[in-house]
Design an enzyme around this catalytic site. Structure first.
Site, PDB file in Angstrom:
ATOM      1  CG  HIS A  34      -0.240  -0.300   2.511  1.00  0.00           C
ATOM      2  ND1 HIS A  34       0.670   0.570   3.065  1.00  0.00           N
ATOM      3  CD2 HIS A  34      -0.273  -1.369   3.350  1.00  0.00           C
ATOM      4  CE1 HIS A  34       1.136   0.078   4.193  1.00  0.00           C
ATOM      5  NE2 HIS A  34       0.592  -1.118   4.392  1.00  0.00           N
ATOM      6  CG  HIS A  37       4.343  -1.608   2.027  1.00  0.00           C
ATOM      7  ND1 HIS A  37       3.039  -2.035   1.954  1.00  0.00           N
ATOM      8  CD2 HIS A  37       4.901  -2.269   3.059  1.00  0.00           C
ATOM      9  CE1 HIS A  37       2.821  -2.936   2.903  1.00  0.00           C
ATOM     10  NE2 HIS A  37       3.933  -3.094   3.593  1.00  0.00           N
ATOM     11  CD  GLN A  61       7.636 -11.189  10.391  1.00  0.00           C
ATOM     12  OE1 GLN A  61       8.683 -11.227   9.760  1.00  0.00           O
ATOM     13  NE2 GLN A  61       6.957 -10.053  10.542  1.00  0.00           N
ATOM     14  CB  SER A 192      -0.717  -5.832   4.644  1.00  0.00           C
ATOM     15  OG  SER A 192       0.421  -5.165   4.168  1.00  0.00           O
TER      16      SER A 192
HETATM   17  P1  AMP Z   1       5.012  -5.168   6.405  1.00  0.00           P
HETATM   18  O1  AMP Z   1       4.861  -5.536   4.980  1.00  0.00           O
HETATM   19  O2  AMP Z   1       3.723  -4.890   7.109  1.00  0.00           O
HETATM   20  O3  AMP Z   1       5.936  -6.078   7.154  1.00  0.00           O
HETATM   21  O4  AMP Z   1       5.744  -3.762   6.396  1.00  0.00           O
HETATM   22  C1  AMP Z   1       6.937  -3.555   5.690  1.00  0.00           C
HETATM   23  C2  AMP Z   1       7.505  -2.215   6.082  1.00  0.00           C
HETATM   24  O5  AMP Z   1       6.554  -1.189   5.759  1.00  0.00           O
HETATM   25  C3  AMP Z   1       7.760  -2.122   7.593  1.00  0.00           C
HETATM   26  O6  AMP Z   1       8.974  -1.419   7.801  1.00  0.00           O
HETATM   27  C4  AMP Z   1       6.577  -1.336   8.073  1.00  0.00           C
HETATM   28  O7  AMP Z   1       6.833  -0.606   9.265  1.00  0.00           O
HETATM   29  C5  AMP Z   1       6.338  -0.394   6.908  1.00  0.00           C
HETATM   30  N1  AMP Z   1       4.956   0.095   6.931  1.00  0.00           N
HETATM   31  C6  AMP Z   1       3.818  -0.656   6.992  1.00  0.00           C
HETATM   32  N2  AMP Z   1       2.738   0.148   7.061  1.00  0.00           N
HETATM   33  C7  AMP Z   1       3.209   1.423   7.051  1.00  0.00           C
HETATM   34  C8  AMP Z   1       2.577   2.720   7.111  1.00  0.00           C
HETATM   35  N3  AMP Z   1       1.261   2.847   7.202  1.00  0.00           N
HETATM   36  N4  AMP Z   1       3.382   3.806   7.086  1.00  0.00           N
HETATM   37  C9  AMP Z   1       4.731   3.674   7.004  1.00  0.00           C
HETATM   38  N5  AMP Z   1       5.373   2.504   6.944  1.00  0.00           N
HETATM   39  C10 AMP Z   1       4.625   1.393   6.971  1.00  0.00           C
END
Ligand code: AMP
Length: 286
Positions: A34, A37, A61, A192
């Site tokens: 989204h 990311h 995890q 997500s």
């Molecule tokens: P994930 O795919 O949820 O593991 O997230 C991958 C990276 O994107 C991680 O470093 C998250 O902290 C970052 N991330 C996820 N959602 C957001 C958001 N709303 N704003 C900023 N960074 C995000």
């Protein structure tokens, strides 16, 4: 955009880029991408010659098997978003590629990093083994990509602190860059997991960030205990949200503090269940 599933091929590609002096920025994700990311991708593109994004739903995890099974997987849509953002490289390995011996084994989680109290609170307390799994996969990905800089969202504030500790202790020559939380127009932190909310839960969910913003407004007037009562009260009226924890912590040690103004840097962190979906958010107070 170059797309790799195999470690060997990705490493070959990156080796020749590095040989010609190019810097590598790395954005590890679990996909279902989204705009949160994409903000990390944009930041990396500004600061590096080549940006690598990984999409890998890391089984080690997840402490909850249902959460792992239900985690959204949308690789084709992810590719389109990354192409539109002009990401240079997508690395989308299989579980076997990352963990060739035995998936999910505790033995594989033993990476010698002392997290002290960092993983004893909040997400660490609620999701046993979660941060060990995060460290395991991020260190593996760092070994493969060998980036100059890596980008993580402040949305996962505790994860960012854990990754910083890991990087320091394992002496990775990687700059860890923390990026601000990207929110929907109604304030809900992008995640997500938001696609799993039903209409009622989605309509209720912005109360989480609204409550955090109220906490920020009142942080210089109330103690942490009083703010905790306020948060519990705000969420109690919602039929669709159930508070799991709310903590005000020192943003470096992540240990709870009595009064937000007592320390130079503090952050209010929250975890809420919206039906069967667990949402986290936070706001930096000082
Ligand atoms: P994930 O795919 O949820 O593991 O997230 C991958 C990276 O994107 C991680 O470093 C998250 O902290 C970052 N991330 C996820 N959602 C957001 C958001 N709303 N704003 C900023 N960074 C995000």
């Amino acid at each position: 955009m170059e797309v790799f599933e195999k470690i060997k091929e990705l490493k070959q590609y990156l080796a020749s880029a590095k040989k010609s002096g190019k810097s590598i920025g790395f954005v590890p994700t679990m996909g279902a991408l989204h705009l949160g990311h994409i903000a990390l991708i944009n930041e990396s593109k500004q600061q590096n010659d080549i940006t690598v994004c990984s999409v890998f739903v890391n089984p080690t995890q997840f402490n909850d098997k249902t959460d792992l099974d239900k985690y959204p997987r949308t690789l084709e849509a992810d590719k389109k978003l990354l192409e539109a953002a002009q990401c240079d490289v997508l690395f989308a390995p299989s579980v076997n590629e990352i963990y060739p011996v035995a998936n999910n084994s505790d033995e594989q989680k033993t990476i010698n990093v002392n997290l002290g109290l960092l993983d004893k609170v909040m997400e660490g307390a609620m999701r046993p083994g979660h941060f060990r799994g995060v460290i395991q996969v991020v260190s593996r990905l760092f070994d493969i990509v060998e980036p100059n800089k890596a980008y993580f969202g402040q949305k996962d504030f505790q994860q960012l602190a854990v990754i910083k500790a890991m990087t320091k202790q394992l002496n990775y020559p990687v700059d860890i860059v923390g990026c601000s939380i990207v929110r929907e127009n109604d304030g809900l932190a992008m995640s997500s997991r938001n696609v799993r909310l039903n209409a009622d839960e989605r309509a209720a969910a912005p109360l989480i960030s609204k409550t955090l913003f109220k906490v920020k407004e009142l942080a210089d007037k109330l103690s942490s205990e009083e703010l905790k009562i306020l948060v519990a009260h705000e969420l109690a009226d919602s039929a669709h949200l159930k508070l799991e924890y709310f903590e005000i912590v020192n943003s470096e040690t992540l240990q709870p503090i009595n009064k937000p103004e007592e320390v130079a840097h503090s952050v209010a962190c929250i975890a809420v269940w919206a039906g069967k979906v667990r949402l986290i958010d936070n706001v930096i107070l000082y």
